[in-house]
Design an enzyme around this catalytic site. Structure first.
Site, short mmCIF file in Angstrom:
data_model
loop_
_atom_site.label_atom_id
_atom_site.label_comp_id
_atom_site.label_asym_id
_atom_site.label_seq_id
_atom_site.Cartn_x
_atom_site.Cartn_y
_atom_site.Cartn_z
N ARG A 18 -4.93 -5.39 17.38
CA ARG A 18 -3.56 -4.85 17.23
C ARG A 18 -3.29 -4.30 15.83
NH1 ARG A 18 0.35 -9.40 19.51
NH2 ARG A 18 -1.46 -10.77 19.23
N GLY A 108 -7.20 -17.85 9.81
CA GLY A 108 -7.34 -16.99 8.65
C GLY A 108 -6.30 -15.91 8.55
N ASP A 109 -5.44 -15.78 9.58
CA ASP A 109 -4.40 -14.74 9.55
C ASP A 109 -3.00 -15.32 9.40
OD1 ASP A 109 -4.09 -15.92 12.01
OD2 ASP A 109 -4.28 -14.09 13.19
N ASN A 176 2.86 -24.05 19.80
CA ASN A 176 1.72 -24.41 18.97
C ASN A 176 1.56 -23.36 17.86
OD1 ASN A 176 -0.78 -25.25 17.96
ND2 ASN A 176 -1.91 -24.17 19.58
N LYS A 357 -8.15 9.24 -20.50
CA LYS A 357 -9.26 8.58 -19.79
C LYS A 357 -10.34 8.24 -20.80
CE LYS A 357 -12.61 10.64 -18.21
NZ LYS A 357 -14.04 10.86 -18.62
N ALA A 386 1.24 19.21 -29.10
CA ALA A 386 1.55 19.44 -27.70
C ALA A 386 0.56 20.41 -27.07
CB ALA A 386 2.97 19.99 -27.56
N SER A 411 -0.27 22.71 -31.98
CA SER A 411 -0.02 22.83 -30.54
C SER A 411 -1.06 23.72 -29.89
CB SER A 411 1.37 23.43 -30.31
OG SER A 411 2.37 22.58 -30.83
#
Length: 488
Positions: A18, A108-109, A176, A357, A386, A411
């Protein structure tokens, strides 16, 4: 202290159809951890002697996750015989032969079932000297759940699965939850006797209860105080419901520990996140992974941090950062993108529409606007103009740029890596830096400006630009004719 008479079995073999997912159900994350990790954490807090996890669907992926979060767990493979009864039978067989204590069985769920609830269940089981104790729940709508059937005196006589129940049993609202405590001896004796003659053709663990009652062994059922603790996750909607409930508890916990969270409903925080006192979290903020935020920092609004370190008093607004370090009293944003390997030192700034980065920005240095700084190291007290771009990729390899301390770059610069700009150097606006700049030097490479008169009229005749230029030239000429001072 480890309880030598306690074992926990986690059922994690199901496919979870599901969920409509290529990922095993128990690996879907809640608050930054896969569901099964939450269950394993609860199991660990019970301090059992053994934890056994039954796997089958996507066996290797689930087993890897289990061992990541519980490296001493026993991984048990379920065979072709379906059902929870068979899963527990195999798990019990994996325990030492001389183990004769109590066995807690959980799914486990069910990620929000806590150790306090399970610990109390174990205590009640032991106090009653029961052969089995069921954690039950009383629901307004019990559709789909196995019903707890009691006799006139209130003793549990059976658990009847929904598909096998008649109308009288379906009217029962106590169900249950799928969590139990059993005597290990009872499981070893009775599980081999269970068959699959039922609506689903499975070996039901719940049939152990009926066999125990036939033998006049005591069976107890204890309703849980809060039904949501035993709610399982079967589809994406239930996953979102449990995630939202857990997030609300996480947010509240931080608030009670001295963190200001302005809008809890739009703030999402993983369990693995650490936040210091007097930090402020503004709306629409997501804090994920191993992120740590020190005291007095301000995060948000509209910010996502994944596996980041944010120092004391730092401000990060409208930013997206992953595996980045922002030191004390530094500023990030708005609209900044910090990729892995970014390190902004104390008092520094990564400003508006800046992407970084693998970049180390030194103490007090600033990259204020509209720039890409990749594979770069900037010293202290420098200012990057800039529109600056570090051209770090030659199509095959990445190269580094080094900018010294107290550098001022103009710049619209491009630094073609590998290149070094020395301490105290300047670069002019529009400069493309292709070779090293010595300390204290000014680097410029802008050609003299050349104006080609009447180029538009010759090359774009009839265009709006040509018409506007002609009108302006005519107006200028008329102005010159009417100004005596301009006459020769």
């Amino acid at each position: 202290m480890t309880d030598p008479r306690l074992a926990v079995i986690v059922l994690a073999a199901g496919e979870g159809t599901r969920m409509r997912s290529r990922r095993a159900k128990v690996l879907h994350p809640i608050a930054g951890l896969p569901m099964v990790a939450h269950v394993l954490t609860t199991a660990r807090h019970l301090e059992p002697a053994y934890v056994a996890v039954v796997v089958r669907h996507q066996r290797d992926d689930v087993a890897a996750a289990v061992l990541e979060y519980a490296d001493t767990a026993i991984v048990v493979d379920q065979d072709e015989v379906p059902g929870t009864g068979r899963a527990v039978e195999l798990a019990v067989a994996a325990l030492p032969d001389d183990f004769d204590g109590e066995v807690v069985v959980v799914s486990g769920d069910v990620p929000l079932l806590d150790a306090v609830t399970l610990g109390a269940l174990v205590e009640q089981h032991r106090a009653a000297t029961a052969s089995a104790t069921i954690l039950s729940a009383v629901l307004d709508d019990a559709t789909g759940y196995g019903r707890i059937v009691r006799d006139a005196g209130g003793a549990v006589t059976a658990i009847v699965e929904h598909k096998d129940a008649d109308e009288q049993v379906l009217a029962i609202t106590e169900v249950n939850s799928g969590s139990y405590v059993f005597a290990a001896s009872a499981l070893r004796e009775l599980l081999p006797r269970i068959g699959t003659s039922n609506a689903q053709g499975e070996k039901y663990l719940t049939d152990v209860v009926a066999l125990l009652r036939q033998a006049s062994a005591p069976v107890a059922a204890v309703p849980v105080a809060e039904n949501w603790r035993v709610a399982g996750v079967n589809d994406r909607a239930q996953l979102a419901e449990q995630a939202a409930r857990l997030n609300a508890m996480i947010v509240r916990g931080h608030q009670l520990n001295g963190v200001s969270i302005v809008d809890p409903s739009t703030t999402w925080i993983d369990l693995t996140v650490s936040i210091g006192q007097d930090a402020e979290i503004l709306p629409n903020t997501r804090l994920a992974g191993a992120t740590t935020i020190e005291r007095d920092a301000v995060i948000g609004p509209d910010t996502t941090l994944v596996d980041c370190e944010i120092g004391e008093g730092a401000v990060v607004k409208r930013a997206d950062a992953t595996l980045a370090v922002v030191r004390a009293f530094a500023e990030v944003g708005p609209f900044a993108y910090l990729r892995p390997g970014t390190e902004l030192s104390g008092g520094g700034k990564i400003g508006t529409f800046v992407e970084t980065k693998n970049a180390k920005i030194g103490r007090g240095s600033k990259v204020p606007h509209l720039s890409y700084i990749g594979d770069t190291e900037v010293g202290e007290g420098s200012n990057i103009g800039a529109g600056t771009i570090t051209a770090n990729y030659d199509g095959v390899n990445k190269h580094r740029t080094t900018v010294g301390s107290h550098v001022r770059t103009g710049s619209h610069n491009v630094f073609v890596a590998p290149v070094t700009i020395g301490d105290g150097a300047y670069t002019g606006a529009g400069t493309v830096v292709r070779k090293p700049v010595p300390p204290g030097a000014l680097a410029v490479n802008v050609a003299p400006q050349r104006n080609m008169e009447r180029w538009v009229a010759a090359n774009r005749p009839g265009s709006a630009a040509a018409e506007a230029a002609a009108a302006a030239i005519a107006e200028r000429a008329l102005g010159a004719d009417s100004d005596p001072a301009g006459a020769e």
